[in-house]
Write an enzyme that holds these catalytic residues in place. Structure first.
Site, PDB file in Angstrom:
ATOM      1  N   ASP A 140       3.483   7.109  -0.232  1.00 20.45           N
ATOM      2  CA  ASP A 140       2.043   6.913  -0.112  1.00 20.45           C
ATOM      3  C   ASP A 140       1.469   6.076  -1.259  1.00 20.45           C
ATOM      4  OD1 ASP A 140       2.266   8.544   2.096  1.00 20.45           O
ATOM      5  OD2 ASP A 140       1.272  10.277   1.196  1.00 20.45           O
ATOM      6  N   GLN A 170      -4.222   7.232   7.990  1.00 23.19           N
ATOM      7  CA  GLN A 170      -4.480   8.167   6.896  1.00 23.19           C
ATOM      8  C   GLN A 170      -4.636   7.383   5.608  1.00 23.19           C
ATOM      9  OE1 GLN A 170      -5.821  10.462   5.353  1.00 23.19           O
ATOM     10  NE2 GLN A 170      -4.655  12.240   6.063  1.00 23.19           N
ATOM     11  N   GLY A 201      -4.095   5.983   2.265  1.00 19.11           N
ATOM     12  CA  GLY A 201      -2.878   5.888   1.456  1.00 19.11           C
ATOM     13  C   GLY A 201      -1.599   5.776   2.266  1.00 19.11           C
ATOM     14  N   TYR A 241       3.215   4.222   6.474  1.00 18.92           N
ATOM     15  CA  TYR A 241       3.635   5.361   7.307  1.00 18.92           C
ATOM     16  C   TYR A 241       2.914   5.348   8.665  1.00 18.92           C
ATOM     17  CZ  TYR A 241       4.687  10.387   8.137  1.00 18.92           C
ATOM     18  OH  TYR A 241       5.118  11.595   8.638  1.00 18.92           O
ATOM     19  N   PRO A 247       3.516  15.475  15.290  1.00 20.15           N
ATOM     20  CA  PRO A 247       3.168  16.676  14.524  1.00 20.15           C
ATOM     21  C   PRO A 247       1.947  16.426  13.644  1.00 20.15           C
ATOM     22  CG  PRO A 247       5.498  16.078  14.217  1.00 20.15           C
ATOM     23  CD  PRO A 247       4.814  14.920  14.876  1.00 20.15           C
ATOM     24  N   TYR A 251       0.091  18.543  10.246  1.00 18.31           N
ATOM     25  CA  TYR A 251       0.597  18.897   8.913  1.00 18.31           C
ATOM     26  C   TYR A 251       1.471  20.149   9.031  1.00 18.31           C
ATOM     27  CZ  TYR A 251      -2.015  15.160   6.899  1.00 18.31           C
ATOM     28  OH  TYR A 251      -2.439  13.893   6.589  1.00 18.31           O
TER      29      TYR A 251
HETATM   30  N1  CAA Z   1     -10.484   9.502   2.024  1.00 14.76           N
HETATM   31  C1  CAA Z   1     -11.385   8.770   1.357  1.00 14.76           C
HETATM   32  N2  CAA Z   1     -11.308   8.516   0.037  1.00 14.76           N
HETATM   33  C2  CAA Z   1     -10.267   9.032  -0.618  1.00 14.76           C
HETATM   34  C3  CAA Z   1      -9.279   9.808   0.025  1.00 14.76           C
HETATM   35  C4  CAA Z   1      -9.421  10.036   1.399  1.00 14.76           C
HETATM   36  N3  CAA Z   1      -8.535  10.759   2.090  1.00 14.76           N
HETATM   37  N4  CAA Z   1      -8.367  10.165  -0.891  1.00 14.76           N
HETATM   38  C5  CAA Z   1      -8.756   9.642  -2.065  1.00 14.76           C
HETATM   39  N5  CAA Z   1      -9.912   8.965  -1.903  1.00 14.76           N
HETATM   40  C6  CAA Z   1     -10.678   8.262  -2.912  1.00 14.76           C
HETATM   41  C7  CAA Z   1     -10.790   9.093  -4.192  1.00 14.76           C
HETATM   42  O1  CAA Z   1     -11.877   9.973  -4.094  1.00 14.76           O
HETATM   43  C8  CAA Z   1     -10.967   8.030  -5.230  1.00 14.76           C
HETATM   44  O2  CAA Z   1     -12.295   7.592  -5.190  1.00 14.76           O
HETATM   45  P1  CAA Z   1     -13.006   7.000  -6.523  1.00 14.76           P
HETATM   46  O3  CAA Z   1     -12.196   5.801  -6.937  1.00 14.76           O
HETATM   47  O4  CAA Z   1     -14.384   6.668  -6.049  1.00 14.76           O
HETATM   48  O5  CAA Z   1     -12.947   8.132  -7.518  1.00 14.76           O
HETATM   49  C9  CAA Z   1     -10.101   6.879  -4.730  1.00 14.76           C
HETATM   50  O6  CAA Z   1      -9.972   7.081  -3.310  1.00 14.76           O
HETATM   51  C10 CAA Z   1      -8.728   6.880  -5.362  1.00 14.76           C
HETATM   52  O7  CAA Z   1      -8.093   8.128  -5.058  1.00 14.76           O
HETATM   53  P2  CAA Z   1      -6.818   8.617  -5.846  1.00 14.76           P
HETATM   54  O8  CAA Z   1      -7.201   8.879  -7.268  1.00 14.76           O
HETATM   55  O9  CAA Z   1      -6.193   9.753  -5.100  1.00 14.76           O
HETATM   56  O10 CAA Z   1      -5.928   7.328  -5.804  1.00 14.76           O
HETATM   57  P3  CAA Z   1      -4.433   7.201  -6.216  1.00 14.76           P
HETATM   58  O11 CAA Z   1      -4.143   5.750  -6.184  1.00 14.76           O
HETATM   59  O12 CAA Z   1      -4.148   7.976  -7.456  1.00 14.76           O
HETATM   60  O13 CAA Z   1      -3.659   7.945  -5.032  1.00 14.76           O
HETATM   61  C11 CAA Z   1      -2.858   8.355  -2.881  1.00 14.76           C
HETATM   62  C12 CAA Z   1      -3.778   7.487  -3.735  1.00 14.76           C
HETATM   63  C13 CAA Z   1      -1.410   8.163  -3.330  1.00 14.76           C
HETATM   64  C14 CAA Z   1      -2.985   7.817  -1.452  1.00 14.76           C
HETATM   65  C15 CAA Z   1      -3.239   9.835  -2.987  1.00 14.76           C
HETATM   66  O14 CAA Z   1      -4.618   9.951  -2.706  1.00 14.76           O
HETATM   67  C16 CAA Z   1      -2.471  10.677  -2.000  1.00 14.76           C
HETATM   68  O15 CAA Z   1      -1.317  11.020  -2.197  1.00 14.76           O
HETATM   69  N6  CAA Z   1      -3.120  11.019  -0.875  1.00 14.76           N
HETATM   70  C17 CAA Z   1      -2.452  11.782   0.188  1.00 14.76           C
HETATM   71  C18 CAA Z   1      -2.070  10.870   1.314  1.00 14.76           C
HETATM   72  C19 CAA Z   1      -1.687  11.727   2.493  1.00 14.76           C
HETATM   73  O16 CAA Z   1      -2.539  12.322   3.139  1.00 14.76           O
HETATM   74  N7  CAA Z   1      -0.400  11.783   2.811  1.00 14.76           N
HETATM   75  C20 CAA Z   1       0.077  12.604   3.874  1.00 14.76           C
HETATM   76  C21 CAA Z   1       1.433  13.129   3.484  1.00 14.76           C
HETATM   77  S1  CAA Z   1       2.038  14.341   4.633  1.00 14.76           S
HETATM   78  C22 CAA Z   1       2.627  13.428   5.900  1.00 14.76           C
HETATM   79  O17 CAA Z   1       2.608  12.242   5.921  1.00 14.76           O
HETATM   80  C23 CAA Z   1       3.235  14.217   7.034  1.00 14.76           C
HETATM   81  C24 CAA Z   1       2.531  13.915   8.305  1.00 14.76           C
HETATM   82  O18 CAA Z   1       3.086  13.201   9.122  1.00 14.76           O
HETATM   83  C25 CAA Z   1       1.248  14.549   8.603  1.00 14.76           C
END
Ligand code: CAA
Length: 248
Positions: free
Chosen positions: A95, A148, A150, A154, A184, A186
């Site tokens: 991600d 999604q 990030g 994916y 699926p 989560y």
């Molecule tokens: N929606 C909108 N804004 C979001 C957000 C979201 N979902 N998530 C984060 N933001 C915003 C934050 O609030 C932040 O805003 P500001 O700059 O205004 O403060 C900005 O975006 C940056 O956020 P992060 O600090 O989190 O940024 P990062 O670069 O450190 O990390 C990331 C980004 C790696 C994508 C991290 O947010 C992350 O890991 N997110 C989870 C992604 C996710 O949902 N993955 C699913 C994994 S499970 C899976 O994939 C299985 C499946 O099939 C379901």
């Protein structure tokens, strides 16, 4: 004479969702082969325990390697006489927002999640068509349906899996072979556990059922789709997401 057991190959078979699928299919009487990249002794032992005495074979496989996939399919067919069921469950996340995403994060996710489906199906489908029976199930994701934050890599791979599913389903529909995907939501696996806690908590709060799913929720859906009498379900994408994304 009892019919010979169906032979099933499950990629990502040692993983969270994959191992539940292996156990479910083995309990139903299938001969199951779990293919997975990491194949060290500790993981193999844990897998053996998880299989609860069911005789599930394991094979080391990098699903992104086209020739290695060919070799595994040929080996299974040679040793077991057929490959009836293919479940593509191997998947990874790398991600990151697109603005920060490195080329390797894109390539790795497309290779393991999407190229793998081509690599395995390309080799498995010929025998299925020849024998007039086959069941292919691709484990996609709700994030391929909704996108999604990030996950451009994916979401692209998971949406691509379903396009592939529908196209191949059409090609083999008259040959006794069905091709379906499952999306699926989560599910409580290491992949979801690795998410930042706050992000995961926010998502779980939006799931109508009120919790993450368990690997068995996906395994029983696979079992349903691969049954001998499920021949009229093809090209479908079954959501198993606790109501997280509803559509028609
Ligand atoms: N929606 C909108 N804004 C979001 C957000 C979201 N979902 N998530 C984060 N933001 C915003 C934050 O609030 C932040 O805003 P500001 O700059 O205004 O403060 C900005 O975006 C940056 O956020 P992060 O600090 O989190 O940024 P990062 O670069 O450190 O990390 C990331 C980004 C790696 C994508 C991290 O947010 C992350 O890991 N997110 C989870 C992604 C996710 O949902 N993955 C699913 C994994 S499970 C899976 O994939 C299985 C499946 O099939 C379901």
């Amino acid at each position: 004479m009892p019919p010979s057991p169906r032979v099933a190959l499950v990629t990502g078979g040692i993983g969270g969702i994959g191992s539940a699928i292996c156990l479910q299919l083995a309990r139903q009487g299938c001969r199951v082969i779990a293919a997975d990249l990491v194949h060290d002794a500790a993981r193999a032992e844990a897998f053996g325990v998880a299989m609860q005495g069911q005789p599930v074979e394991t094979v080391a496989l990098d699903v992104g390697d086209y020739d290695a996939c060919a070799a595994v399919v040929q080996d299974v067919q040679a040793r077991h006489g057929a490959l009836d069921i293919l479940v593509n469950a191997a998947g990874i996340t790398r991600d990151g927002t697109l603005r920060k995403m490195q080329r390797a994060q894109w390539d790795d996710v497309i290779r393991v999640n999407l190229d793998s489906v081509f690599n395995l199906c390309r080799h498995a489908v010929e025998g299925m068509v020849g024998r007039g029976f086959g069941r292919i199930v691709n484990i996609s994701s709700v994030n391929g349906q909704t996108g999604q934050f990030g996950q451009t890599n994916y979401a692209a791979a998971k949406a691509g899996m379903h396009g592939f599913t529908m196209a191949l389903a059409r090609e083999v529909a008259r040959k006794g072979v069905t091709v379906n995907s499952i999306a699926p939501g989560y599910i409580d696996t290491p992949l979801v556990q690795a998410m930042p806690d706050a992000v995961r908590a926010d998502i779980v709060a939006t799931i109508p059922v009120g919790r993450t799913g368990v690997p068995d929720d996906i395994a029983r859906t696979v079992a349903f789709l691969v049954a001998d009498d499920a021949g009229y379900i093809t090209g479908a994408n079954l959501p198993v997401n606790g109501g997280l994304f509803m559509s028609f």
